[in-house]
Design a protein around this motif. Structure first.
Motif, PDB file in Angstrom:
ATOM      1  N   PHE A 154       0.836  -1.205   0.000  1.00  0.00           N
ATOM      2  CA  PHE A 154       0.000   0.000   0.000  1.00  0.00           C
ATOM      3  C   PHE A 154       0.870   1.254   0.000  1.00  0.00           C
ATOM      4  CE2 PHE A 154      -1.992   3.376   2.507  1.00  0.00           C
ATOM      5  CZ  PHE A 154      -3.067   3.671   1.690  1.00  0.00           C
ATOM      6  N   LEU A 155       1.894   1.295   0.848  1.00  0.00           N
ATOM      7  CA  LEU A 155       2.777   2.462   0.911  1.00  0.00           C
ATOM      8  C   LEU A 155       3.533   2.655  -0.395  1.00  0.00           C
ATOM      9  CD1 LEU A 155       4.178   2.104   4.529  1.00  0.00           C
ATOM     10  CD2 LEU A 155       2.542   3.798   3.698  1.00  0.00           C
ATOM     11  N   GLN A 156       3.860   1.552  -1.068  1.00  0.00           N
ATOM     12  CA  GLN A 156       4.528   1.649  -2.355  1.00  0.00           C
ATOM     13  C   GLN A 156       3.574   2.218  -3.410  1.00  0.00           C
ATOM     14  OE1 GLN A 156       5.556  -2.027  -4.198  1.00  0.00           O
ATOM     15  NE2 GLN A 156       6.850  -1.072  -5.736  1.00  0.00           N
ATOM     16  N   GLU A 157       2.325   1.788  -3.396  1.00  0.00           N
ATOM     17  CA  GLU A 157       1.339   2.316  -4.350  1.00  0.00           C
ATOM     18  C   GLU A 157       1.071   3.797  -4.116  1.00  0.00           C
ATOM     19  OE1 GLU A 157      -2.002  -0.227  -3.746  1.00  0.00           O
ATOM     20  OE2 GLU A 157      -1.063  -1.913  -4.801  1.00  0.00           O
ATOM     21  N   GLU A 158       1.245   4.237  -2.881  1.00  0.00           N
ATOM     22  CA  GLU A 158       1.070   5.648  -2.543  1.00  0.00           C
ATOM     23  C   GLU A 158       2.360   6.447  -2.754  1.00  0.00           C
ATOM     24  OE1 GLU A 158      -1.869   7.099  -1.612  1.00  0.00           O
ATOM     25  OE2 GLU A 158      -2.741   5.142  -2.081  1.00  0.00           O
ATOM     26  N   PHE A 159       3.402   5.817  -3.270  1.00  0.00           N
ATOM     27  CA  PHE A 159       4.704   6.428  -3.584  1.00  0.00           C
ATOM     28  C   PHE A 159       5.412   6.970  -2.355  1.00  0.00           C
ATOM     29  CE2 PHE A 159       2.132   6.894  -7.457  1.00  0.00           C
ATOM     30  CZ  PHE A 159       2.911   6.146  -8.318  1.00  0.00           C
ATOM     31  N   LEU A 160       5.235   6.316  -1.205  1.00  0.00           N
ATOM     32  CA  LEU A 160       5.915   6.744   0.006  1.00  0.00           C
ATOM     33  C   LEU A 160       7.149   5.904   0.302  1.00  0.00           C
ATOM     34  CD1 LEU A 160       2.829   7.494   2.255  1.00  0.00           C
ATOM     35  CD2 LEU A 160       4.306   9.120   1.091  1.00  0.00           C
ATOM     36  N   VAL A 161       7.169   4.650  -0.132  1.00  0.00           N
ATOM     37  CA  VAL A 161       8.347   3.794   0.037  1.00  0.00           C
ATOM     38  C   VAL A 161       8.664   3.122  -1.292  1.00  0.00           C
ATOM     39  CG1 VAL A 161       7.917   3.340   2.479  1.00  0.00           C
ATOM     40  CG2 VAL A 161       7.033   1.775   0.779  1.00  0.00           C
ATOM     41  N   LYS A 162       9.891   2.671  -1.392  1.00  0.00           N
ATOM     42  CA  LYS A 162      10.348   1.930  -2.565  1.00  0.00           C
ATOM     43  C   LYS A 162      11.126   0.717  -2.079  1.00  0.00           C
ATOM     44  CE  LYS A 162      10.943   5.629  -5.934  1.00  0.00           C
ATOM     45  NZ  LYS A 162      11.914   6.252  -6.837  1.00  0.00           N
ATOM     46  N   TYR A 163      11.401  -0.185  -2.982  1.00  0.00           N
ATOM     47  CA  TYR A 163      12.247  -1.311  -2.638  1.00  0.00           C
ATOM     48  C   TYR A 163      13.285  -1.517  -3.730  1.00  0.00           C
ATOM     49  CZ  TYR A 163       9.694  -4.265  -5.947  1.00  0.00           C
ATOM     50  OH  TYR A 163       9.131  -4.790  -7.085  1.00  0.00           O
ATOM     51  N   GLU A 164      14.351  -2.154  -3.324  1.00  0.00           N
ATOM     52  CA  GLU A 164      15.401  -2.513  -4.263  1.00  0.00           C
ATOM     53  C   GLU A 164      15.600  -4.010  -4.150  1.00  0.00           C
ATOM     54  OE1 GLU A 164      19.895  -1.053  -5.125  1.00  0.00           O
ATOM     55  OE2 GLU A 164      18.353   0.408  -4.577  1.00  0.00           O
ATOM     56  N   LEU A 165      15.578  -4.674  -5.275  1.00  0.00           N
ATOM     57  CA  LEU A 165      15.711  -6.117  -5.307  1.00  0.00           C
ATOM     58  C   LEU A 165      17.196  -6.468  -5.355  1.00  0.00           C
ATOM     59  CD1 LEU A 165      13.703  -8.410  -5.314  1.00  0.00           C
ATOM     60  CD2 LEU A 165      13.834  -8.462  -7.784  1.00  0.00           C
ATOM     61  N   VAL A 166      17.667  -7.173  -4.329  1.00  0.00           N
ATOM     62  CA  VAL A 166      19.070  -7.552  -4.229  1.00  0.00           C
ATOM     63  C   VAL A 166      19.159  -9.058  -4.432  1.00  0.00           C
ATOM     64  CG1 VAL A 166      21.088  -7.616  -2.721  1.00  0.00           C
ATOM     65  CG2 VAL A 166      19.565  -5.650  -2.670  1.00  0.00           C
ATOM     66  N   ASP A 167      20.014  -9.454  -5.326  1.00  0.00           N
ATOM     67  CA  ASP A 167      20.167 -10.860  -5.658  1.00  0.00           C
ATOM     68  C   ASP A 167      21.119 -11.515  -4.665  1.00  0.00           C
ATOM     69  OD1 ASP A 167      20.025 -13.269  -6.925  1.00  0.00           O
ATOM     70  OD2 ASP A 167      21.259 -12.686  -8.637  1.00  0.00           O
ATOM     71  N   ASP A 168      20.561 -12.321  -3.768  1.00  0.00           N
ATOM     72  CA  ASP A 168      21.369 -13.009  -2.765  1.00  0.00           C
ATOM     73  C   ASP A 168      22.023 -14.267  -3.322  1.00  0.00           C
ATOM     74  OD1 ASP A 168      20.743 -11.150  -0.894  1.00  0.00           O
ATOM     75  OD2 ASP A 168      19.277 -12.380   0.169  1.00  0.00           O
ATOM     76  N   LEU A 169      21.636 -14.661  -4.497  1.00  0.00           N
ATOM     77  CA  LEU A 169      22.188 -15.888  -5.066  1.00  0.00           C
ATOM     78  C   LEU A 169      23.687 -15.766  -5.302  1.00  0.00           C
ATOM     79  CD1 LEU A 169      19.362 -16.689  -7.637  1.00  0.00           C
ATOM     80  CD2 LEU A 169      19.761 -17.765  -5.419  1.00  0.00           C
ATOM     81  N   ASN A 170      24.152 -14.581  -5.641  1.00  0.00           N
ATOM     82  CA  ASN A 170      25.587 -14.378  -5.870  1.00  0.00           C
ATOM     83  C   ASN A 170      26.388 -14.510  -4.574  1.00  0.00           C
ATOM     84  OD1 ASN A 170      24.952 -13.871  -8.525  1.00  0.00           O
ATOM     85  ND2 ASN A 170      25.014 -11.645  -8.289  1.00  0.00           N
ATOM     86  N   ALA A 171      25.773 -14.147  -3.455  1.00  0.00           N
ATOM     87  CA  ALA A 171      26.465 -14.198  -2.169  1.00  0.00           C
ATOM     88  C   ALA A 171      26.183 -15.506  -1.425  1.00  0.00           C
ATOM     89  CB  ALA A 171      26.037 -13.014  -1.313  1.00  0.00           C
ATOM     90  N   GLY A 172      25.637 -16.468  -2.107  1.00  0.00           N
ATOM     91  CA  GLY A 172      25.376 -17.755  -1.478  1.00  0.00           C
ATOM     92  C   GLY A 172      23.999 -17.860  -0.859  1.00  0.00           C
ATOM     93  N   GLY A 173      23.144 -16.882  -1.121  1.00  0.00           N
ATOM     94  CA  GLY A 173      21.794 -16.908  -0.571  1.00  0.00           C
ATOM     95  C   GLY A 173      20.889 -17.810  -1.400  1.00  0.00           C
ATOM     96  N   SER A 174      19.652 -17.898  -0.991  1.00  0.00           N
ATOM     97  CA  SER A 174      18.733 -18.808  -1.658  1.00  0.00           C
ATOM     98  C   SER A 174      17.764 -18.089  -2.596  1.00  0.00           C
ATOM     99  CB  SER A 174      17.930 -19.599  -0.621  1.00  0.00           C
ATOM    100  OG  SER A 174      17.187 -18.702   0.176  1.00  0.00           O
ATOM    101  N   GLN A 175      17.646 -16.772  -2.501  1.00  0.00           N
ATOM    102  CA  GLN A 175      16.686 -16.062  -3.341  1.00  0.00           C
ATOM    103  C   GLN A 175      17.031 -14.579  -3.411  1.00  0.00           C
ATOM    104  OE1 GLN A 175      12.950 -16.580  -1.440  1.00  0.00           O
ATOM    105  NE2 GLN A 175      13.468 -15.351   0.341  1.00  0.00           N
TER     106      GLN A 175
END
Length: 118
Positions: A32-53
């Motif tokens: 909801f806050l994203q649709e209201e343009f109050l927050v954003k997110y950045e997608l970080v790829d954990d697969l390169n650092a050994g993460g699962s997603q």
């Protein structure tokens, strides 16, 4: 929003315990806050650092958030001014002889002020 003010970037998994909210409700609120343009997110790829997603890191874009708040205040002010103008223009003043049809005395507020002010 308060949690994001204290830390620059946060995962929703980290925000849940701080706010004592279930993950589903937290994600709904962030969406909801994203649709209201109050927050954003950045997608970080954990697969390169050994993460699962890939992980979403949420943050507040202050420049955009301030502009959104300014726009909403401006639109609200316009709406209130229009409502006030409608309320003022709807008031009609009648002269004493209007019911007997001796005069054509229906005046709006601005017309009445122009006629009474020298």
């Amino acid at each position: 929003v308060d949690v994001l003010l204290r830390d620059k970037y946060l995962r929703d998994d980290d925000m849940g315990p701080r706010l004592s909210l279930p993950a589903k409700q937290l994600r709904r609120t962030l969406q909801f806050l994203q649709e209201e343009f109050l927050v954003k997110y950045e997608l970080v790829d954990d697969l390169n650092a050994g993460g699962s997603q890939a992980t979403k890191f949420w943050y507040i874009d202050y420049h955009q958030a301030v502009n959104v708040v300014r726009l909403r205040v401006f639109l609200l002010r316009q709406k209130l001014e229009k409502a006030e103008l409608r309320a003022r223009s709807s008031s009609v003043f009648l002269c004493p002889g209007y019911k007997q049809k001796t005069c054509n005395g229906r005046y709006t507020e601005t017309e009445a002020q122009q006629d009474l002010d020298p």
